[in-house]
Design an enzyme around this catalytic site. Sequence first.
Site, PDB file in Angstrom:
ATOM      1  CD  GLN A 103      -3.408   0.337   1.680  1.00 13.63           C
ATOM      2  OE1 GLN A 103      -3.603  -1.026   1.848  1.00 13.63           O
ATOM      3  NE2 GLN A 103      -4.172   1.167   2.605  1.00 13.63           N
ATOM      4  CB  SER A 152       1.987  -5.123   3.682  1.00  9.83           C
ATOM      5  OG  SER A 152       0.754  -5.085   4.438  1.00  9.83           O
ATOM      6  CG  LEU A 153      -0.937  -5.212  -0.790  1.00 11.06           C
ATOM      7  CD1 LEU A 153      -1.169  -5.938  -2.396  1.00 11.06           C
ATOM      8  CD2 LEU A 153      -1.752  -3.881  -0.844  1.00 11.06           C
ATOM      9  NE  ARG A 213      -3.377  -8.644   4.238  1.00  4.96           N
ATOM     10  CZ  ARG A 213      -2.545  -7.627   4.137  1.00  4.96           C
ATOM     11  NH1 ARG A 213      -2.901  -6.504   3.495  1.00  4.96           N
ATOM     12  NH2 ARG A 213      -1.342  -7.621   5.055  1.00  4.96           N
ATOM     13  CG  HIS A 215       1.367  -4.657   9.059  1.00  7.54           C
ATOM     14  ND1 HIS A 215       1.321  -6.010   8.764  1.00  7.54           N
ATOM     15  CD2 HIS A 215       1.345  -4.100   7.989  1.00  7.54           C
ATOM     16  CE1 HIS A 215       1.248  -6.275   7.581  1.00  7.54           C
ATOM     17  NE2 HIS A 215       1.223  -4.932   6.801  1.00  7.54           N
ATOM     18  CD  GLN A 249       1.049  -9.987   5.507  1.00  7.47           C
ATOM     19  OE1 GLN A 249      -0.007  -9.502   5.383  1.00  7.47           O
ATOM     20  NE2 GLN A 249       1.927 -10.167   4.247  1.00  7.47           N
TER      21      GLN A 249
END
Length: 314
Positions: free
Chosen positions: A11, A95-96, A120, A202, A251
Site C-alpha cells: 500500500q 504486506s499485501l 482483507r 500490522h 501477518q
Amino acid sequence: MDHTAFIFPGQGAQFVGMGKELADAFASARAVFEEVDAALGENFSSLIWEGSDDDLKLTANTQPALMAVSLAVTRALEAEFGVKVGDATYVAGHSLGEYSALAAAGAISVGDAAKLLRFRGESMQKAVPAGEGAMAALLGATIEQAEAACAASGGVCEIANDNAPGQVVLSGAKAAVEAAAEWSKENGIKKAVLLPVSAPFHCSLMQPAADAMAEALATTELKSPIVPVYANVTAAPVTDPAEIRNLLVEQVTARVRWRESVEKMAAEGVVNLVECGAGKVLTVMNRRTVKGLNGTALGTPSDLEAFAEAQNQA
C-alpha cells in the site's frame, strides 16, 4: 535469472491509471485485469484506470488493485518475453505484496488473491473504528530507538514496518502513537511523521481482521510456490502451503520485516531485486538497506522490454 528475486509493492504505491499501458500493450496483462474483474464481480479495472484517487485509496480497493498491476507485469514478462518468475531465486512482497508474490509464484490463483485482498482490506478497515488508530514513520531511527518510543507511549503502540535502515513505522492507538512520535522528537530521532492512513495496520489492534482472514484462508486453495517466498513475519523463505496460510494470518497483526528480508536475500547471494507493479517504492528503500544491490522497477511496457533485452544479453 540466478541471484534474482522478484519483489512486489504494498500500500502507498498506488496511482490512478496504473497498469493501463500494460493492458493496452499486452493481451496477457489485459487478461489479468479481466480475471480480477470477474473475481470481484464488477468493472474493477475502470476504477483503477479512470476512478477517483479517493476511491482507489480505500484499502479494500487499493489491495486488489496493486496485486492486479503486479501480476499484469509478471504475466506479460512470461508471455511476451519468456522471462519466468520460476527462474528467480526468491519472490517477496511488502504486506499485501506478499499475496502478489504468492500469486506470481503459482501458490494462489489471481482470482482468489483478489477476493482475499478485497476481504482483507474490508476486515482491516472494520477492525478499528475510524479515528481511533494511527501510524507514524520514524525517520533516522534504529529499531532499538523505535522500540523505546513504543515503550514510552503508554498504550498500544508497536513496530508495524521495519522498512529500511532509518525508516521504521509505528502503529497502534492514536494517543499512544502520537505520544511515541513526541517522545521520538525529544530523544534524538530526526523526524516523526504521522501517516495519512485509514487504519493502524500490522499491530495487535488488527486481531479481529486476523481472525476473519483465518476463516477466509481456511477455505482457499494454496499450493506450494514454484520458488520460495520470503515471508514478512519471519524474514525467511517458505514453501509449505500450511505454513504459508498460518503466516498470512499472522501477518495482519505482525511486523513487516522487510529490511531483514532484503539483508538475508542479499546474504544468500541475491544481487538483483526486480520490483513488479506500480511505482518504485521498494527499489528506493532497498538501496539504503544493502549497498550494491541492483534494483529494477517494472511498471510499463518499455520497462519490460528493456529488462527482457538485458536478460537476453546476460
